[in-house]
Design a protein around this motif. Sequence first.
Motif, PDB file in Angstrom:
ATOM      1  N   THR A   9       0.636  -1.159   0.000  1.00 20.08           N
ATOM      2  CA  THR A   9      -0.046  -0.114   0.025  1.00 20.08           C
ATOM      3  C   THR A   9       0.832   1.234  -0.034  1.00 20.08           C
ATOM      4  OG1 THR A   9      -0.177   0.098   2.392  1.00 20.08           O
ATOM      5  CG2 THR A   9      -1.711  -1.002   1.426  1.00 20.08           C
ATOM      6  N   THR A  10       0.316   2.473  -0.314  1.00 18.61           N
ATOM      7  CA  THR A  10       1.126   3.551  -0.563  1.00 18.61           C
ATOM      8  C   THR A  10       1.397   4.016   1.103  1.00 18.61           C
ATOM      9  OG1 THR A  10      -0.267   4.265  -2.328  1.00 18.61           O
ATOM     10  CG2 THR A  10       0.998   5.996  -1.071  1.00 18.61           C
ATOM     11  N   VAL A  11       2.648   4.436   1.119  1.00 21.96           N
ATOM     12  CA  VAL A  11       3.104   4.797   2.464  1.00 21.96           C
ATOM     13  C   VAL A  11       2.848   6.360   2.661  1.00 21.96           C
ATOM     14  CG1 VAL A  11       5.203   5.350   3.915  1.00 21.96           C
ATOM     15  CG2 VAL A  11       4.976   3.042   2.705  1.00 21.96           C
ATOM     16  N   ARG A  12       2.184   6.899   3.818  1.00 22.96           N
ATOM     17  CA  ARG A  12       2.140   8.187   4.008  1.00 22.96           C
ATOM     18  C   ARG A  12       3.093   8.791   4.975  1.00 22.96           C
ATOM     19  NH1 ARG A  12      -4.245   8.996   3.660  1.00 22.96           N
ATOM     20  NH2 ARG A  12      -4.685   7.953   1.684  1.00 22.96           N
ATOM     21  N   THR A  13       3.515   9.679   4.669  1.00 22.45           N
ATOM     22  CA  THR A  13       4.540  10.325   5.869  1.00 22.45           C
ATOM     23  C   THR A  13       3.914  11.614   6.099  1.00 22.45           C
ATOM     24  OG1 THR A  13       5.939  11.440   4.102  1.00 22.45           O
ATOM     25  CG2 THR A  13       6.449   9.001   5.014  1.00 22.45           C
ATOM     26  N   SER A  14       4.062  11.992   7.346  1.00 26.91           N
ATOM     27  CA  SER A  14       3.844  13.364   7.846  1.00 26.91           C
ATOM     28  C   SER A  14       4.646  13.587   9.157  1.00 26.91           C
ATOM     29  CB  SER A  14       2.342  13.437   8.176  1.00 26.91           C
ATOM     30  OG  SER A  14       2.045  12.406   9.268  1.00 26.91           O
ATOM     31  N   HIS A  68       8.965   7.918  11.990  1.00 27.40           N
ATOM     32  CA  HIS A  68       7.627   7.597  12.200  1.00 27.40           C
ATOM     33  C   HIS A  68       7.167   6.768  10.918  1.00 27.40           C
ATOM     34  CE1 HIS A  68       3.006   8.163  12.382  1.00 27.40           C
ATOM     35  NE2 HIS A  68       3.329   7.773  13.484  1.00 27.40           N
ATOM     36  N   TYR A  69       6.156   5.771  10.985  1.00 21.73           N
ATOM     37  CA  TYR A  69       5.672   4.972   9.772  1.00 21.73           C
ATOM     38  C   TYR A  69       4.346   5.044   9.989  1.00 21.73           C
ATOM     39  CZ  TYR A  69       4.411   1.326   6.810  1.00 21.73           C
ATOM     40  OH  TYR A  69       3.900   0.411   6.085  1.00 21.73           O
ATOM     41  N   ARG A  70       3.688   5.404   8.856  1.00 18.68           N
ATOM     42  CA  ARG A  70       2.153   5.128   8.702  1.00 18.68           C
ATOM     43  C   ARG A  70       1.821   4.875   7.164  1.00 18.68           C
ATOM     44  NH1 ARG A  70      -2.473   6.885  11.874  1.00 18.68           N
ATOM     45  NH2 ARG A  70      -4.241   7.414  10.591  1.00 18.68           N
ATOM     46  N   ASP A  71       0.911   3.863   6.970  1.00 17.68           N
ATOM     47  CA  ASP A  71       0.368   3.957   5.599  1.00 17.68           C
ATOM     48  C   ASP A  71      -0.992   4.407   5.297  1.00 17.68           C
ATOM     49  OD1 ASP A  71      -1.331   1.781   6.429  1.00 17.68           O
ATOM     50  OD2 ASP A  71       0.197   0.051   5.757  1.00 17.68           O
ATOM     51  N   LYS A  72      -1.667   4.281   4.183  1.00 20.92           N
ATOM     52  CA  LYS A  72      -2.751   4.649   3.620  1.00 20.92           C
ATOM     53  C   LYS A  72      -3.785   3.909   4.355  1.00 20.92           C
ATOM     54  CE  LYS A  72      -4.109   2.256  -0.436  1.00 20.92           C
ATOM     55  NZ  LYS A  72      -4.230   2.372  -1.817  1.00 20.92           N
ATOM     56  N   THR A  73      -3.709   2.618   5.090  1.00 27.19           N
ATOM     57  CA  THR A  73      -4.643   1.945   5.721  1.00 27.19           C
ATOM     58  C   THR A  73      -4.844   2.391   7.276  1.00 27.19           C
ATOM     59  OG1 THR A  73      -3.438   0.231   6.387  1.00 27.19           O
ATOM     60  CG2 THR A  73      -4.264  -0.116   4.149  1.00 27.19           C
ATOM     61  N   GLY A  74      -3.725   3.328   7.525  1.00 30.02           N
ATOM     62  CA  GLY A  74      -3.940   3.717   9.130  1.00 30.02           C
ATOM     63  C   GLY A  74      -2.716   2.873   9.993  1.00 30.02           C
ATOM     64  N   LEU A  75      -2.162   1.810   9.432  1.00 29.74           N
ATOM     65  CA  LEU A  75      -1.191   0.991  10.260  1.00 29.74           C
ATOM     66  C   LEU A  75       0.026   1.927  10.399  1.00 29.74           C
ATOM     67  CD1 LEU A  75      -0.449  -1.813  11.294  1.00 29.74           C
ATOM     68  CD2 LEU A  75       0.663  -2.271   8.980  1.00 29.74           C
ATOM     69  N   GLU A  76       0.459   1.611  11.725  1.00 32.78           N
ATOM     70  CA  GLU A  76       1.573   2.797  12.075  1.00 32.78           C
ATOM     71  C   GLU A  76       2.460   1.992  13.020  1.00 32.78           C
ATOM     72  OE1 GLU A  76       0.761   6.379  13.749  1.00 32.78           O
ATOM     73  OE2 GLU A  76      -0.773   5.435  15.127  1.00 32.78           O
ATOM     74  N   ALA A  77       3.553   2.815  13.063  1.00 35.97           N
ATOM     75  CA  ALA A  77       4.538   2.378  14.008  1.00 35.97           C
ATOM     76  C   ALA A  77       5.031   3.628  14.768  1.00 35.97           C
ATOM     77  CB  ALA A  77       5.753   1.506  13.561  1.00 35.97           C
ATOM     78  N   ASP A  78       4.986   3.725  16.117  1.00 31.66           N
ATOM     79  CA  ASP A  78       5.420   4.913  16.767  1.00 31.66           C
ATOM     80  C   ASP A  78       6.731   5.303  16.390  1.00 31.66           C
ATOM     81  OD1 ASP A  78       2.809   5.440  18.114  1.00 31.66           O
ATOM     82  OD2 ASP A  78       3.318   3.666  19.380  1.00 31.66           O
ATOM     83  N   ALA A  79       7.621   4.501  16.168  1.00 30.60           N
ATOM     84  CA  ALA A  79       9.008   4.800  15.894  1.00 30.60           C
ATOM     85  C   ALA A  79       9.469   3.611  15.167  1.00 30.60           C
ATOM     86  CB  ALA A  79       9.905   4.901  17.123  1.00 30.60           C
TER      87      ALA A  79
END
Length: 151
Positions: A9-14, A68-79
Motif C-alpha cells: 500500500t502507499t506509505v504516507r509520511t507526515s 515514524h511510519y504510517r500507511d494509507k490504511t492507518g497502520l503505523e509504528a510509533d518509531a
Amino acid sequence: MEPRLRTKTTVRTSPTRHFTDPAIACAALGASPKALIADFNTFGLLFESLCVRDLRVYMDAMRGKVFHYRDKTGLEADAVLSLPDGRWAPVEVKMGHKAIDAGARHLVKLAERVDTSHEGTPSFLMVLTSTEAAYRREDGVFVVPLACLAP
C-alpha cells in the motif's frame, strides 16, 4: 540509509513532533499527576514523547535515526529505528498491560507488509511500555519497559 519501507500500500509520511522534555507540556497545561492519571490519553501522548526522545538519544549514539511510519490504511509504528548498516526495527509505545496485545498485533502486521526483499527483515519488533518486566512473547515481539533502555 533511510528505510523506504515499501509496502503493498502507499506509505504516507507526515512530520511527527514530540517534546524534547514532556515535562514542558505538563507545566504548560498545569497538569498534576492526579490530572494526568485522570486523562490517560494525554498521559499516553506524553509518555510516547518521552519514549521517542529516549530512543532518539540512544540512536544518535549509534549514528542511527528514528522515523515514524504510517500507511494509507492507518497502520503505523510509533518509531522505526534505523541504523546506517541497514538494520531496522519498528517500535510501538503502549502505557500499560492492556494495550500490549494491540501493539504487538500492529507490529506483526507491519512486518508482514514490508518488502523484505528490499528492506530486509526487521531486527526485532518491540512494544515499549511502562510495565515492570521485559519478556519475549510467543509471536516474537519483545515487550520492554522504558526503564530497561537506560544504561
